[in-house]
Design a protein around this motif. Structure first.
Motif, mmCIF file in Angstrom:
data_model
loop_
_atom_site.group_PDB
_atom_site.id
_atom_site.type_symbol
_atom_site.label_atom_id
_atom_site.label_comp_id
_atom_site.label_asym_id
_atom_site.label_seq_id
_atom_site.Cartn_x
_atom_site.Cartn_y
_atom_site.Cartn_z
ATOM 1 N N THR A 1 0.850 -1.200 0.000
ATOM 2 C CA THR A 1 0.000 0.000 0.000
ATOM 3 C C THR A 1 0.883 1.247 0.000
ATOM 4 O O THR A 1 1.700 1.439 0.910
ATOM 5 C CB THR A 1 -0.927 0.023 1.237
ATOM 6 N N ILE A 2 0.739 2.045 -1.053
ATOM 7 C CA ILE A 2 1.469 3.321 -1.164
ATOM 8 C C ILE A 2 0.697 4.172 -2.180
ATOM 9 O O ILE A 2 0.225 3.659 -3.193
ATOM 10 C CB ILE A 2 2.949 3.092 -1.601
ATOM 11 N N ASP A 3 0.542 5.457 -1.883
ATOM 12 C CA ASP A 3 -0.267 6.302 -2.779
ATOM 13 C C ASP A 3 0.429 6.580 -4.105
ATOM 14 O O ASP A 3 -0.197 6.586 -5.159
ATOM 15 C CB ASP A 3 -0.606 7.627 -2.088
ATOM 16 N N ARG A 4 1.743 6.867 -4.047
ATOM 17 C CA ARG A 4 2.496 7.108 -5.263
ATOM 18 C C ARG A 4 3.950 6.756 -5.026
ATOM 19 O O ARG A 4 4.387 6.795 -3.864
ATOM 20 C CB ARG A 4 2.310 8.549 -5.763
ATOM 21 N N PRO A 5 4.696 6.369 -6.030
ATOM 22 C CA PRO A 5 4.317 6.358 -7.442
ATOM 23 C C PRO A 5 3.452 5.147 -7.791
ATOM 24 O O PRO A 5 3.288 4.245 -6.955
ATOM 25 C CB PRO A 5 5.675 6.255 -8.143
ATOM 26 N N LYS A 6 2.969 5.111 -9.014
ATOM 27 C CA LYS A 6 2.251 3.953 -9.550
ATOM 28 C C LYS A 6 3.236 2.785 -9.641
ATOM 29 O O LYS A 6 4.321 2.920 -10.221
ATOM 30 C CB LYS A 6 1.729 4.262 -10.963
ATOM 31 N N LEU A 7 2.880 1.660 -9.066
ATOM 32 C CA LEU A 7 3.799 0.521 -9.062
ATOM 33 C C LEU A 7 3.425 -0.568 -10.061
ATOM 34 O O LEU A 7 4.240 -1.452 -10.351
ATOM 35 C CB LEU A 7 3.878 -0.069 -7.650
ATOM 36 N N GLY A 8 2.210 -0.492 -10.593
ATOM 37 C CA GLY A 8 1.763 -1.505 -11.552
ATOM 38 C C GLY A 8 2.796 -1.808 -12.641
ATOM 39 O O GLY A 8 3.082 -2.975 -12.924
ATOM 40 N N PRO A 9 3.416 -0.767 -13.237
ATOM 41 C CA PRO A 9 4.390 -1.023 -14.297
ATOM 42 C C PRO A 9 5.627 -1.797 -13.812
ATOM 43 O O PRO A 9 6.372 -2.327 -14.630
ATOM 44 C CB PRO A 9 4.797 0.388 -14.759
ATOM 45 N N HIS A 10 5.849 -1.838 -12.497
ATOM 46 C CA HIS A 10 7.036 -2.517 -11.948
ATOM 47 C C HIS A 10 6.705 -3.885 -11.359
ATOM 48 O O HIS A 10 7.565 -4.551 -10.795
ATOM 49 C CB HIS A 10 7.686 -1.643 -10.863
ATOM 50 N N ARG A 11 5.437 -4.301 -11.495
ATOM 51 C CA ARG A 11 5.006 -5.535 -10.837
ATOM 52 C C ARG A 11 5.836 -6.747 -11.282
ATOM 53 O O ARG A 11 6.321 -7.511 -10.448
ATOM 54 C CB ARG A 11 3.526 -5.797 -11.133
ATOM 55 N N LEU A 12 6.024 -6.893 -12.583
ATOM 56 C CA LEU A 12 6.695 -8.103 -13.080
ATOM 57 C C LEU A 12 8.134 -8.185 -12.577
ATOM 58 O O LEU A 12 8.574 -9.241 -12.103
ATOM 59 C CB LEU A 12 6.649 -8.156 -14.616
ATOM 60 N N THR B 1 -0.311 -7.489 -5.200
ATOM 61 C CA THR B 1 -1.289 -6.446 -5.514
ATOM 62 C C THR B 1 -0.787 -5.128 -4.929
ATOM 63 O O THR B 1 -0.093 -5.114 -3.905
ATOM 64 C CB THR B 1 -2.690 -6.760 -4.944
ATOM 65 N N PHE B 2 -1.114 -4.034 -5.602
ATOM 66 C CA PHE B 2 -0.763 -2.695 -5.128
ATOM 67 C C PHE B 2 -2.048 -1.965 -4.785
ATOM 68 O O PHE B 2 -3.066 -2.108 -5.493
ATOM 69 C CB PHE B 2 0.008 -1.914 -6.203
ATOM 70 N N LYS B 3 -2.010 -1.201 -3.712
ATOM 71 C CA LYS B 3 -3.176 -0.439 -3.274
ATOM 72 C C LYS B 3 -2.736 0.966 -2.908
ATOM 73 O O LYS B 3 -1.605 1.166 -2.449
ATOM 74 C CB LYS B 3 -3.828 -1.061 -2.017
ATOM 75 N N THR B 4 -3.618 1.930 -3.089
ATOM 76 C CA THR B 4 -3.400 3.253 -2.499
ATOM 77 C C THR B 4 -4.084 3.277 -1.129
ATOM 78 O O THR B 4 -4.887 2.380 -0.819
ATOM 79 C CB THR B 4 -4.020 4.378 -3.366
ATOM 80 N N SER B 5 -3.780 4.312 -0.342
ATOM 81 C CA SER B 5 -4.526 4.492 0.916
ATOM 82 C C SER B 5 -5.691 5.435 0.678
ATOM 83 O O SER B 5 -6.292 5.915 1.632
ATOM 84 C CB SER B 5 -3.612 5.062 2.002
ATOM 85 N N GLU B 6 -5.958 5.732 -0.611
ATOM 86 C CA GLU B 6 -7.002 6.707 -0.983
ATOM 87 C C GLU B 6 -6.684 8.069 -0.361
ATOM 88 O O GLU B 6 -7.581 8.785 0.068
ATOM 89 C CB GLU B 6 -8.388 6.222 -0.530
ATOM 90 N N GLY B 7 -5.360 8.398 -0.259
ATOM 91 C CA GLY B 7 -4.962 9.703 0.260
ATOM 92 C C GLY B 7 -4.992 9.824 1.773
ATOM 93 O O GLY B 7 -4.682 10.878 2.325
HETATM 94 O O1 C5P Z 1 -5.998 1.420 -4.057
HETATM 95 P P1 C5P Z 1 -6.773 1.467 -5.313
HETATM 96 O O2 C5P Z 1 -7.892 0.471 -5.321
HETATM 97 O O3 C5P Z 1 -7.260 2.853 -5.617
HETATM 98 O O4 C5P Z 1 -5.778 1.083 -6.511
HETATM 99 C C1 C5P Z 1 -6.253 1.153 -7.842
HETATM 100 C C2 C5P Z 1 -5.256 0.562 -8.839
HETATM 101 O O5 C5P Z 1 -4.041 1.267 -8.838
HETATM 102 C C3 C5P Z 1 -4.913 -0.897 -8.639
HETATM 103 O O6 C5P Z 1 -5.082 -1.535 -9.883
HETATM 104 C C4 C5P Z 1 -3.448 -0.915 -8.297
HETATM 105 O O7 C5P Z 1 -2.765 -1.984 -8.904
HETATM 106 C C5 C5P Z 1 -2.938 0.402 -8.831
HETATM 107 N N1 C5P Z 1 -1.900 0.978 -7.990
HETATM 108 C C6 C5P Z 1 -0.613 1.118 -8.486
HETATM 109 N N2 C5P Z 1 0.346 1.708 -7.729
HETATM 110 C C7 C5P Z 1 0.077 2.129 -6.486
HETATM 111 C C8 C5P Z 1 -1.221 1.939 -5.940
HETATM 112 C C9 C5P Z 1 -2.201 1.365 -6.724
HETATM 113 O O8 C5P Z 1 -0.323 0.756 -9.621
HETATM 114 N N3 C5P Z 1 1.039 2.732 -5.792
#
Ligand code: C5P
Ligand code: MG
Length: 163
Positions: free
Chosen positions: A106-117, A137-143
């Motif tokens: 769980t982290i708000d930024r940066p986007k980690l999806g591109p680094h998952r693999l 899985t990556f999650k934000t804390s919704e701020g």
């Molecule tokens: O936490 P939330 O449900 O808003 O996350 C939405 C999407 O953003 C998820 O698909 C998650 O993989 C992606 N995400 C991400 N990098 C983060 C947090 C979330 O790519 N730091």
């Protein structure tokens, strides 16, 4: 000695500061605005993962092997922490087979999806399993906690009865 199927769970969280690189699962995330504060490299994912392994054998946590107040724990690579935990468990419990890790960061930024693999590949390489056995899985804390990173990891493994 423990044998059979074992489940483990680990969790870790650190404060984010703008003076540190962001290291997740042994991967340095490029262009991150912040990274985790901490005595080691602050890699919450490897810390939670190492704790999940220790917990599966009811062996305490990484603070027991690397006390935060010990100068030997300063600037320690989390990859070294994980390697030490694996060695410790093998010497105390013999051979074991890791079936899979299931992880959340769980982290708000940066986007980690591109680094998952690459993170999955790095964890698989550090633990000698296949990438398909590492889910993240990556999650934000919704701020709600924008200066905070947290990781949670479950592991399923099987410990061999033979040492
Ligand atoms: O936490 P939330 O449900 O808003 O996350 C939405 C999407 O953003 C998820 O698909 C998650 O993989 C992606 N995400 C991400 N990098 C983060 C947090 C979330 O790519 N730091
Ligand atoms: Mg959500």
């Amino acid at each position: 000695m423990i044998s059979g199927l074992r489940i483990g769970f680990g969790e870790d969280a650190h404060r984010l500061v703008d003076t540190r690189p962001l290291v997740i699962g042994g991967v340095i995330i490029p262009n991150s605005p912040h990274g985790a504060e901490g005595v080691s490299d602050g890699d919450v994912l490897l810390h939670a993962l190492a704790d999940s392994l220790l917990s599966s054998f009811s062996e305490g946590d990484i603070g027991d092997l690397f006390p935060p107040c010990d100068s030997n724990s300063t600037d320690l690579s989390s990859q070294t922490i994980l390697a030490t935990v694996l060695k410790y468990l093998r010497s105390n419990h013999g051979l074991f087979t890791i079936y899979n890790f299931s992880c959340t960061v769980t982290i708000d930024r940066p986007k980690l999806g591109p680094h998952r693999l690459i993170i999955r590949q790095q964890i698989a390489s550090l633990t000698n399993i296949n990438t398909s056995q590492v889910g993240i899985t990556f999650k934000t804390s919704e701020g709600l906690s924008s200066n905070y990173i947290q990781a949670k990891v479950s592991v399923l493994l099987e410990s061999s009865p033979d040492r």
